[in-house]
Design an enzyme around this catalytic site. Sequence first.
Site, PDB file in Angstrom:
ATOM      1  N   PRO A  78      35.888  44.638  46.990  1.00 40.35           N
ATOM      2  CA  PRO A  78      36.672  43.434  47.266  1.00 40.35           C
ATOM      3  C   PRO A  78      37.025  42.701  45.977  1.00 40.35           C
ATOM      4  CG  PRO A  78      34.336  43.032  47.677  1.00 40.35           C
ATOM      5  CD  PRO A  78      34.466  44.498  47.343  1.00 40.35           C
ATOM      6  N   SER A 107      38.468  40.976  50.313  1.00 43.95           N
ATOM      7  CA  SER A 107      37.738  39.787  49.845  1.00 43.95           C
ATOM      8  C   SER A 107      38.051  38.560  50.695  1.00 43.95           C
ATOM      9  CB  SER A 107      38.135  39.504  48.392  1.00 43.95           C
ATOM     10  OG  SER A 107      37.811  38.189  48.032  1.00 43.95           O
ATOM     11  N   GLN A 128      34.563  41.258  53.136  1.00 45.76           N
ATOM     12  CA  GLN A 128      33.547  40.659  52.264  1.00 45.76           C
ATOM     13  C   GLN A 128      33.537  39.156  52.478  1.00 45.76           C
ATOM     14  OE1 GLN A 128      34.766  38.839  49.200  1.00 45.76           O
ATOM     15  NE2 GLN A 128      32.702  37.975  49.066  1.00 45.76           N
ATOM     16  N   TYR A 130      32.100  35.335  51.435  1.00 44.88           N
ATOM     17  CA  TYR A 130      31.368  34.336  50.666  1.00 44.88           C
ATOM     18  C   TYR A 130      30.940  33.289  51.674  1.00 44.88           C
ATOM     19  CZ  TYR A 130      32.983  36.025  46.102  1.00 44.88           C
ATOM     20  OH  TYR A 130      33.220  36.770  44.973  1.00 44.88           O
ATOM     21  N   THR A 156      28.418  38.796  49.995  1.00 44.30           N
ATOM     22  CA  THR A 156      28.184  38.790  48.547  1.00 44.30           C
ATOM     23  C   THR A 156      27.175  37.701  48.223  1.00 44.30           C
ATOM     24  OG1 THR A 156      30.367  39.674  48.058  1.00 44.30           O
ATOM     25  CG2 THR A 156      29.298  38.454  46.296  1.00 44.30           C
ATOM     26  N   ARG A 165      33.358  32.544  32.752  1.00 46.77           N
ATOM     27  CA  ARG A 165      34.201  33.581  32.134  1.00 46.77           C
ATOM     28  C   ARG A 165      35.006  32.915  31.029  1.00 46.77           C
ATOM     29  NH1 ARG A 165      35.384  35.190  38.237  1.00 46.77           N
ATOM     30  NH2 ARG A 165      33.187  35.516  38.724  1.00 46.77           N
ATOM     31  N   LYS A 250      25.850  42.593  49.115  1.00 46.58           N
ATOM     32  CA  LYS A 250      26.456  43.018  47.848  1.00 46.58           C
ATOM     33  C   LYS A 250      25.977  42.111  46.719  1.00 46.58           C
ATOM     34  CE  LYS A 250      31.025  43.511  45.645  1.00 46.58           C
ATOM     35  NZ  LYS A 250      31.103  42.403  44.705  1.00 46.58           N
ATOM     36  N   HIS A 274      28.528  42.275  40.048  1.00 47.17           N
ATOM     37  CA  HIS A 274      29.838  41.653  40.198  1.00 47.17           C
ATOM     38  C   HIS A 274      30.762  42.048  39.033  1.00 47.17           C
ATOM     39  CE1 HIS A 274      31.335  38.347  42.958  1.00 47.17           C
ATOM     40  NE2 HIS A 274      32.371  38.468  42.156  1.00 47.17           N
ATOM     41  N   ARG A 277      30.667  39.829  35.882  1.00 46.78           N
ATOM     42  CA  ARG A 277      31.393  38.547  35.905  1.00 46.78           C
ATOM     43  C   ARG A 277      30.496  37.366  36.248  1.00 46.78           C
ATOM     44  NH1 ARG A 277      36.929  39.648  36.343  1.00 46.78           N
ATOM     45  NH2 ARG A 277      37.567  37.975  37.733  1.00 46.78           N
ATOM     46  N   GLY A 306      30.419  48.803  39.589  1.00 43.69           N
ATOM     47  CA  GLY A 306      30.319  48.268  38.240  1.00 43.69           C
ATOM     48  C   GLY A 306      30.433  49.354  37.193  1.00 43.69           C
ATOM     49  N   GLY A 307      31.607  49.446  36.579  1.00 41.96           N
ATOM     50  CA  GLY A 307      31.776  50.352  35.443  1.00 41.96           C
ATOM     51  C   GLY A 307      32.166  51.771  35.781  1.00 41.96           C
ATOM     52  N   ARG A 309      34.448  54.532  35.934  1.00 40.12           N
ATOM     53  CA  ARG A 309      35.768  54.762  35.327  1.00 40.12           C
ATOM     54  C   ARG A 309      36.156  56.239  35.286  1.00 40.12           C
ATOM     55  NH1 ARG A 309      35.435  50.338  36.397  1.00 40.12           N
ATOM     56  NH2 ARG A 309      35.435  48.496  35.081  1.00 40.12           N
ATOM     57  N   ARG A 329      38.124  46.937  39.219  1.00 38.74           N
ATOM     58  CA  ARG A 329      39.225  46.864  38.240  1.00 38.74           C
ATOM     59  C   ARG A 329      40.139  48.082  38.236  1.00 38.74           C
ATOM     60  NH1 ARG A 329      34.745  44.679  35.884  1.00 38.74           N
ATOM     61  NH2 ARG A 329      34.832  42.511  35.164  1.00 38.74           N
TER      62      ARG A 329
HETATM   63  C1  FNR Z   1      35.852  40.812  41.691  1.00 37.37           C
HETATM   64  N1  FNR Z   1      34.717  41.003  42.459  1.00 37.37           N
HETATM   65  C2  FNR Z   1      34.577  40.330  43.662  1.00 37.37           C
HETATM   66  N2  FNR Z   1      33.500  40.565  44.444  1.00 37.37           N
HETATM   67  C3  FNR Z   1      33.378  39.956  45.657  1.00 37.37           C
HETATM   68  O1  FNR Z   1      32.388  40.189  46.348  1.00 37.37           O
HETATM   69  N3  FNR Z   1      34.362  39.106  46.088  1.00 37.37           N
HETATM   70  C4  FNR Z   1      35.465  38.810  45.357  1.00 37.37           C
HETATM   71  O2  FNR Z   1      36.326  38.052  45.778  1.00 37.37           O
HETATM   72  C5  FNR Z   1      35.573  39.419  44.080  1.00 37.37           C
HETATM   73  N4  FNR Z   1      36.654  39.159  43.268  1.00 37.37           N
HETATM   74  C6  FNR Z   1      36.826  39.867  42.102  1.00 37.37           C
HETATM   75  C7  FNR Z   1      37.983  39.669  41.360  1.00 37.37           C
HETATM   76  C8  FNR Z   1      38.198  40.428  40.214  1.00 37.37           C
HETATM   77  C9  FNR Z   1      39.453  40.219  39.420  1.00 37.37           C
HETATM   78  C10 FNR Z   1      37.244  41.399  39.820  1.00 37.37           C
HETATM   79  C11 FNR Z   1      37.470  42.259  38.602  1.00 37.37           C
HETATM   80  C12 FNR Z   1      36.098  41.574  40.545  1.00 37.37           C
HETATM   81  C13 FNR Z   1      33.702  41.999  42.070  1.00 37.37           C
HETATM   82  C14 FNR Z   1      34.032  43.368  42.654  1.00 37.37           C
HETATM   83  O3  FNR Z   1      33.876  43.399  44.032  1.00 37.37           O
HETATM   84  C15 FNR Z   1      33.126  44.461  42.071  1.00 37.37           C
HETATM   85  O4  FNR Z   1      31.784  44.094  42.227  1.00 37.37           O
HETATM   86  C16 FNR Z   1      33.415  44.762  40.590  1.00 37.37           C
HETATM   87  O5  FNR Z   1      34.778  44.648  40.313  1.00 37.37           O
HETATM   88  C17 FNR Z   1      32.928  46.164  40.261  1.00 37.37           C
HETATM   89  O6  FNR Z   1      33.073  46.433  38.924  1.00 37.37           O
HETATM   90  P1  FNR Z   1      34.323  47.242  38.280  1.00 37.37           P
HETATM   91  O7  FNR Z   1      34.614  48.431  39.159  1.00 37.37           O
HETATM   92  O8  FNR Z   1      35.449  46.261  38.254  1.00 37.37           O
HETATM   93  O9  FNR Z   1      33.799  47.578  36.936  1.00 37.37           O
END
Ligand code: FNR
Length: 392
Positions: A78, A107, A128, A130, A156, A165, A250, A274, A277, A306-307, A309, A329
């Site tokens: 999400p 999300s 997902q 919040y 989450t 950030r 999560k 996350h 982040r 997470g990560g 790629r 991402r």
């Molecule tokens: C997120 N992530 C995130 N997670 C969640 O639970 N709710 C959200 O709204 C968001 N929003 C969000 C925005 C952006 C721009 C990013 C990059 C990430 C976290 C996301 O679900 C996930 O945990 C990470 O993005 C995984 O890491 P990678 O694949 O980006 O490295």
Amino acid sequence: MAEPLSIAGLREAARRRLPRAVFDFIDGGAQDECTLRANRADFDALPLRPRVLVDVGVRDLRTTVLGRAVALPLLVAPTGLTGLATPQGELHARRAAAALGTIYCLSTNASCSIEAVAAAAPGPFWFQLYAMRDRGLTRDLVQRARAAGCDALVLTVDLVQQGRRERDLRNGFTVPPRLSLRNALDMLRHGRWVLDQLRAPRLEFANYPSGADRGVVELAQLIAAQFDATLTWDDLAALRDAFGGPLVLKGLLHPDDARRAVEHGVDAVIVSNHGGRQLDGACSAIAALPAIVAAVGGRAEVLLDGGVRRGADIVRALALGARAVLVGRPVLWGLAALGPRGAEHALTILRDELDHCLALLGVPAVRALDAHCLHDPRAAPPVQAAARVAQT
Ligand code: FNR
């Protein structure tokens, strides 16, 4: 121009296409970005150990997640305001996931509504959540997810308040936004993105009441004040009952929390920081995985994000006991770089790399991956073999 060949290539194409502040919002992590970097570095530090003279003429990428068949062990994580990457980004990402035979997770902070995403494609999708201080709003979101036919509720739990950030703070990508001459000039240099956004329906947080009537900035302010820092384990039962389907947590990194999640009847946990982040300095998701797989002991499914790629990263996570992984991402970079078809391009790159990696590793099926595929099998949790049997 040739299509990007890798997720790194999509990221570079996204960097060129997006205004700096938008690229950094997607790309960046909290504070010094140590955790963001660790998510990658710890994958790279896990060498694979191939076998030879194995018949890998046909490779099987299929598995199941929460009882649903998926064509590959890769889901879409999400991400809030995916419409910043390309208008209606969530709809395109869901369609891409469906096209590849896998699951999209929407999300709470999406720019498309639960109902619109539900209607965009067939197949399973997750919502997902919040948890909000306004419990009525939380209940309403859960009920809408249920009515829309979401297959799982993903709560989450690592965002009791937003991570710091610093790229966003420096760029003025804040609530309210800080407009500067530099920002304005940068927007002008990225005219195609600006035009796409102007032609599209206005960007909004589509899942909040009267989202269409309030500006995105006004709603972002409301949302930032709504994250509930008082949520505890005691709140899970009510959410679970209100949804009436599988519950996923999560944002876990500690094995004791994973154990506790199982005791509370959670169906799956997502090992995640996350995407680097939130808490900078937190361990990487892949480093946290083995202890969590051991703690869960096959009583729930363990996912990771997470990560990720490369296809080889999916292999590494599955070798350490994850049922599947999610990516955030890579899909956003795909959408930013190539527009609506970019999400499918990103997922296809990862799928093809996974298939290629299995062939060279000498493992014909993702379900056969285990710690012996790694150079140092001690990286795996001790009870992994038992856990795997229980999961099948
Ligand atoms: C997120 N992530 C995130 N997670 C969640 O639970 N709710 C959200 O709204 C968001 N929003 C969000 C925005 C952006 C721009 C990013 C990059 C990430 C976290 C996301 O679900 C996930 O945990 C990470 O993005 C995984 O890491 P990678 O694949 O980006 O490295």
